[in-house]
Design an enzyme around this catalytic site. Structure first.
Site: not given
Length: 338
Positions: A7-8, A12, A33, A59, A125-127, A149-150, A153, A206, A272
């Protein structure tokens, strides 16, 4: 050190490559990537053309392609930035998030075992903690993700840590708060607001704009990731956050102020589904163990970010004027904002 950065070409990951080139010029970097819509293929290919890195398109969920790469190269460490990251897209395309964020991580971990890679660092992630009430979450907090998503992860974190417990693979996991800075795709709040304001267009926000986030400048994040890769304790999770908690409306107003544009460009839209009100995490662990501190205050970091996008308006316009981006924007926010 020979490092595979997956994912370079993303926001990030690309910043981390630039950080590593600057601070560890003796390291050898291979960037893997998929080059999705959110990647900056121009920037990463320029680095490859200049012989600063090796770039391979692929991938992480493609086990055959990943296997060929690991067989050809003998990596010392893997840093996994590769992921689908936009919550809105995860609501509409959940299968893409599970494939990349869960299956892709499992494939990478298996290849680390098969080819003797010593270190695997997972970017999370903090999510994964869900919406905070009053107390900031430390690394022992329960995982209560509220989006695909969260959730994807969180699943990846647990899978990665299981490889430490079961196979003794040196795994570290980081969970950071919201990032901002150069190269971020304009689907995310700060570059979205900048791009819309520069075009004199309404900026969608939102609900009432009162959702709160802690904002971490990208260079501070890269420095933390570098510390964790080289000195983090295997089998451990580390939160990374800055003392820059803002509501979304505060962020957008700060951007408009730096651009000398009026607040009436803000347009409130329907919230959302499952939108978390607040993310707050405790970064004491990385501060105490590795003496990391965030060094960039929000006003300074935002100023540098706005300046970067002003200096790269052509690239920003190229993305936001594309048919794909326009279709995405209408799908998420509605056509009336055009």
């Amino acid at each position: 050190m020979k490092i595979l950065i997956t994912g370079g070409a993303g926001f990030i990951g690309l910043n981390f490559i630039n950080y590593t080139l600057k601070h560890h010029p003796g390291d050898e970097i291979i960037c893997f990537d998929k080059l999705t819509y959110a990647a900056d293929s121009t920037a990463v290919k320029r680095l490859a053309d200049e012989k600063k890195i090796t770039f391979v398109q692929g991938d992480i969920a493609d086990a055959a392609a990943v296997g060929r790469l690991f067989c050809a190269e003998k990596f010392d460490a893997v840093v996994n930035f590769a992921a689908e990251t936009h919550v809105d897209r995860s609501i509409k395309f959940p299968a893409e998030f599970v494939r990349s964020n869960v299956t892709g991580v499992q494939v990478l971990l298996d290849m680390c075992l098969k080819y003797g890679v010593l270190r695997f660092h997972q970017i999370s992630t903090d999510e994964v903690y869900g919406s905070a009430a009053k107390m900031p979450f430390d690394e022992s907090a329960a995982l209560v993700p509220t989006s695909v998503y969260a959730a994807s992860k969180a699943a990846a974190d647990l899978i990665a840590l299981s490889y430490f417990k079961t196979h003794n693979l040196e795994v570290t996991v980081e969970r950071s708060s919201n990032n901002y800075g150069a190269y971020q795709h304009p689907e995310k709040l700060i570059p979205l607001a900048i791009s819309r304001a520069l075009g004199g267009q309404k900026i969608p926000l939102y609900g009432t704009g009162e959702n709160r986030r802690c904002w971490l400048y990208i260079t501070d994040h890269c420095r933390a990731t570098d510390m964790l890769l080289r000195r983090g304790r295997a089998g451990e999770i580390y939160n990374i956050s800055a003392e820059s908690e803002k509501t979304n409306i505060e962020v957008v107003r700060a951007i408009l102020a730096k651009l000398n544009m009026p607040d009436n460009l803000i347009s409130f839209v329907k919230d959302r589904a499952g939108h978390d009100l607040q993310y707050t995490i405790d970064s004491s662990k990385i501060k105490n163990e590795l003496n990391w501190r965030d060094e960039t205050d929000f006003d300074s970091g935002l100023g540098q970010t706005v300046d970067w996008y002003l200096n790269n308006r052509a690239r920003l316009h190229e993305i936001t004027s594309s048919a794909q981006y326009k279709e995405y924007f209408k799908d998420i926010y509605g056509g009336e904002l055009f």
